[in-house]
Design a protein around this motif. Structure first.
Motif, PDB file in Angstrom:
ATOM      1  N   ILE A  11      74.287  71.623  56.405  1.00 34.18           N
ATOM      2  CA  ILE A  11      75.177  72.366  57.289  1.00 34.18           C
ATOM      3  C   ILE A  11      76.188  73.187  56.504  1.00 34.18           C
ATOM      4  N   GLU A  12      76.655  72.656  55.373  1.00 37.35           N
ATOM      5  CA  GLU A  12      77.621  73.394  54.560  1.00 37.35           C
ATOM      6  C   GLU A  12      77.004  74.690  54.035  1.00 37.35           C
ATOM      7  N   ILE A  13      75.779  74.599  53.511  1.00 36.77           N
ATOM      8  CA  ILE A  13      75.085  75.796  53.029  1.00 36.77           C
ATOM      9  C   ILE A  13      74.787  76.732  54.190  1.00 36.77           C
ATOM     10  N   LEU A  14      74.335  76.164  55.298  1.00 34.18           N
ATOM     11  CA  LEU A  14      73.988  76.968  56.470  1.00 34.18           C
ATOM     12  C   LEU A  14      75.180  77.811  56.920  1.00 34.18           C
ATOM     13  N   GLU A  15      76.319  77.181  57.049  1.00 31.51           N
ATOM     14  CA  GLU A  15      77.506  77.892  57.519  1.00 31.51           C
ATOM     15  C   GLU A  15      78.008  78.900  56.488  1.00 31.51           C
ATOM     16  N   LYS A  16      78.003  78.520  55.211  1.00 32.17           N
ATOM     17  CA  LYS A  16      78.487  79.411  54.154  1.00 32.17           C
ATOM     18  C   LYS A  16      77.638  80.673  54.068  1.00 32.17           C
ATOM     19  N   VAL A  17      76.317  80.499  54.050  1.00 32.94           N
ATOM     20  CA  VAL A  17      75.421  81.651  53.937  1.00 32.94           C
ATOM     21  C   VAL A  17      75.469  82.492  55.201  1.00 32.94           C
ATOM     22  N   ALA A  18      75.488  81.848  56.368  1.00 31.11           N
ATOM     23  CA  ALA A  18      75.531  82.597  57.627  1.00 31.11           C
ATOM     24  C   ALA A  18      76.796  83.436  57.715  1.00 31.11           C
ATOM     25  N   ASP A  19      77.925  82.871  57.326  1.00 32.01           N
ATOM     26  CA  ASP A  19      79.192  83.616  57.356  1.00 32.01           C
ATOM     27  C   ASP A  19      79.141  84.815  56.414  1.00 32.01           C
ATOM     28  N   PHE A  20      78.600  84.609  55.212  1.00 34.38           N
ATOM     29  CA  PHE A  20      78.534  85.693  54.244  1.00 34.38           C
ATOM     30  C   PHE A  20      77.616  86.815  54.731  1.00 34.38           C
ATOM     31  N   LEU A  21      76.452  86.450  55.245  1.00 35.17           N
ATOM     32  CA  LEU A  21      75.507  87.470  55.709  1.00 35.17           C
ATOM     33  C   LEU A  21      76.048  88.206  56.939  1.00 35.17           C
ATOM     34  N   SER A  22      76.745  87.498  57.808  1.00 29.21           N
ATOM     35  CA  SER A  22      77.369  88.155  58.960  1.00 29.21           C
ATOM     36  C   SER A  22      78.413  89.151  58.487  1.00 29.21           C
ATOM     37  N   THR A  27      72.438  90.362  61.321  1.00 35.95           N
ATOM     38  CA  THR A  27      72.417  89.511  62.499  1.00 35.95           C
ATOM     39  C   THR A  27      71.704  88.234  62.094  1.00 35.95           C
ATOM     40  N   VAL A  28      72.375  87.093  62.217  1.00 29.59           N
ATOM     41  CA  VAL A  28      71.858  85.845  61.657  1.00 29.59           C
ATOM     42  C   VAL A  28      71.620  84.807  62.745  1.00 29.59           C
ATOM     43  N   ASP A  29      70.395  84.280  62.787  1.00 28.49           N
ATOM     44  CA  ASP A  29      70.082  83.103  63.592  1.00 28.49           C
ATOM     45  C   ASP A  29      69.936  81.921  62.637  1.00 28.49           C
ATOM     46  N   THR A  30      70.463  80.763  63.017  1.00 26.45           N
ATOM     47  CA  THR A  30      70.379  79.591  62.155  1.00 26.45           C
ATOM     48  C   THR A  30      69.698  78.431  62.875  1.00 26.45           C
ATOM     49  N   VAL A  31      68.853  77.703  62.152  1.00 23.30           N
ATOM     50  CA  VAL A  31      68.256  76.459  62.641  1.00 23.30           C
ATOM     51  C   VAL A  31      68.233  75.472  61.483  1.00 23.30           C
ATOM     52  N   ALA A  32      68.117  74.182  61.806  1.00 23.00           N
ATOM     53  CA  ALA A  32      68.274  73.158  60.770  1.00 23.00           C
ATOM     54  C   ALA A  32      67.040  72.280  60.573  1.00 23.00           C
ATOM     55  N   GLY A  34      62.354  72.287  60.561  1.00 22.63           N
ATOM     56  CA  GLY A  34      61.145  73.103  60.530  1.00 22.63           C
ATOM     57  C   GLY A  34      60.535  73.359  61.886  1.00 22.63           C
ATOM     58  N   ARG A  35      60.632  72.390  62.798  1.00 16.44           N
ATOM     59  CA  ARG A  35      60.056  72.587  64.130  1.00 16.44           C
ATOM     60  C   ARG A  35      60.765  73.709  64.874  1.00 16.44           C
ATOM     61  N   ASP A  36      62.104  73.717  64.818  1.00 12.80           N
ATOM     62  CA  ASP A  36      62.852  74.787  65.472  1.00 12.80           C
ATOM     63  C   ASP A  36      62.601  76.134  64.793  1.00 12.80           C
ATOM     64  N   ALA A  37      62.377  76.102  63.478  1.00  8.20           N
ATOM     65  CA  ALA A  37      62.082  77.350  62.763  1.00  8.20           C
ATOM     66  C   ALA A  37      60.800  77.974  63.285  1.00  8.20           C
ATOM     67  N   LEU A  38      59.753  77.160  63.427  1.00  9.39           N
ATOM     68  CA  LEU A  38      58.481  77.690  63.932  1.00  9.39           C
ATOM     69  C   LEU A  38      58.617  78.184  65.367  1.00  9.39           C
ATOM     70  N   GLU A  39      59.420  77.496  66.175  1.00  8.53           N
ATOM     71  CA  GLU A  39      59.626  77.931  67.554  1.00  8.53           C
ATOM     72  C   GLU A  39      60.349  79.275  67.594  1.00  8.53           C
ATOM     73  N   HIS A  40      61.374  79.443  66.763  1.00  9.70           N
ATOM     74  CA  HIS A  40      62.079  80.729  66.697  1.00  9.70           C
ATOM     75  C   HIS A  40      61.136  81.834  66.236  1.00  9.70           C
ATOM     76  N   LEU A  41      60.307  81.536  65.259  1.00  5.95           N
ATOM     77  CA  LEU A  41      59.375  82.544  64.742  1.00  5.95           C
ATOM     78  C   LEU A  41      58.302  82.894  65.775  1.00  5.95           C
ATOM     79  N   ARG A  42      58.006  81.952  66.659  1.00  8.72           N
ATOM     80  CA  ARG A  42      57.040  82.229  67.723  1.00  8.72           C
ATOM     81  C   ARG A  42      57.639  83.158  68.776  1.00  8.72           C
ATOM     82  N   VAL A  43      58.928  82.976  69.063  1.00  9.77           N
ATOM     83  CA  VAL A  43      59.568  83.695  70.171  1.00  9.77           C
ATOM     84  C   VAL A  43      60.226  84.998  69.721  1.00  9.77           C
ATOM     85  N   TYR A  44      60.877  84.979  68.553  1.00 10.90           N
ATOM     86  CA  TYR A  44      61.688  86.118  68.121  1.00 10.90           C
ATOM     87  C   TYR A  44      61.080  86.821  66.910  1.00 10.90           C
TER      88      TYR A  44
END
Length: 223
Positions: A11-22, A27-32, A34-44
């Motif tokens: 979560i620390e890396i997720l938030e740090k990188v997301a804040d920097f890229l924003s 435009t940043v979507d975050t998931v934590a 692999g299952r949610d990653a594949l679902e996001h890649l299927r939909v978006y």
């Protein structure tokens, strides 16, 4: 503005990188996991994927394999604490385009993203010119017939997307998926409102709008 899927269970890396890229206007979507990653890649749809090797439920390497097996061509930057050449080889063979070993500096990550996005078929950072419009992604400026236009972030992102895909028709839902964050509560009415405001700012008086409405289908930009 490129759309990024960031996948990491730290979560620390997720938030740090997301804040920097924003801050760098991605435009940043975050998931934590692999299952949610594949679902996001299927939909978006995304312009680039940042994918951690070690993920709950489904590993990053398996996410990469599955995504490529399903025909996904989005550039993938793999993150991992593994530094052995055999591990890197495994990640690249799974379909990753680049590899960054933890710990890393966010500026190096950003530079690697820009390199991936400069590849043929991906989003580029060059000056965009169509008709009377000129958009500079790096300088975050838009000029209409030589006059600088002030746009809100979503208006800028939408115009940049249109200018990178001239002549292509996009339904409102497709624009929501490609330009808005997947966590947004925006609706197709939000797209219509954004298009309306954008037209007011970029169109020339007395001339037809450069953003066309294809009735019953969506919108496209023509030079």
């Amino acid at each position: 503005m490129s759309k990024v899927l960031l996948v990491d269970d730290d979560i620390e890396i997720l938030e740090k990188v997301a804040d920097f890229l924003s801050f760098e206007r991605y435009t940043v979507d975050t998931v934590a996991n692999g299952r949610d990653a594949l679902e996001h890649l299927r939909v978006y749809k995304y312009d680039v994927i940042i994918l951690d090797w070690h993920l709950p439920l489904i590993s990053g390497v398996q996410v990469c394999r599955d995504f490529r097996a399903q025909g996904g061509s989005t550039p993938i930057l793999m993150l991992t604490g593994k530094s052995d050449i055999l591990d890197k080889e495994q990640g690249l063979d799974a379909g990753a385009d680049d590899y960054l070993t933890k710990p890393f500096h966010v500026r190096e990550l950003s530079a690697r993203l820009r390199a991936l996005l400069r590849r043929p078929g991906a989003v580029t950072g060059c000056l965009l010119k169509i008709g009377h419009l000129e958009l500079d992604p790096a300088g975050y400026t838009v000029r209409a017939d030589g006059t600088e236009v002030q746009l809100q972030p979503l208006e800028f992102a939408l115009l940049e997307f249109f200018m990178r895909h001239p002549g292509q028709v996009f339904p409102p839902q497709a624009l929501l998926d490609r330009v808005w964050s997947s966590g947004s509560d925006a609706t197709v009415d939000s797209v219509r409102t954004c298009v309306k405001m954008l037209r007011k700012k970029i169109d020339l008086a007395g001339q037809e709008s450069i953003i066309y409405t294809v009735h019953g289908v969506g919108y496209k930009l023509e030079g």
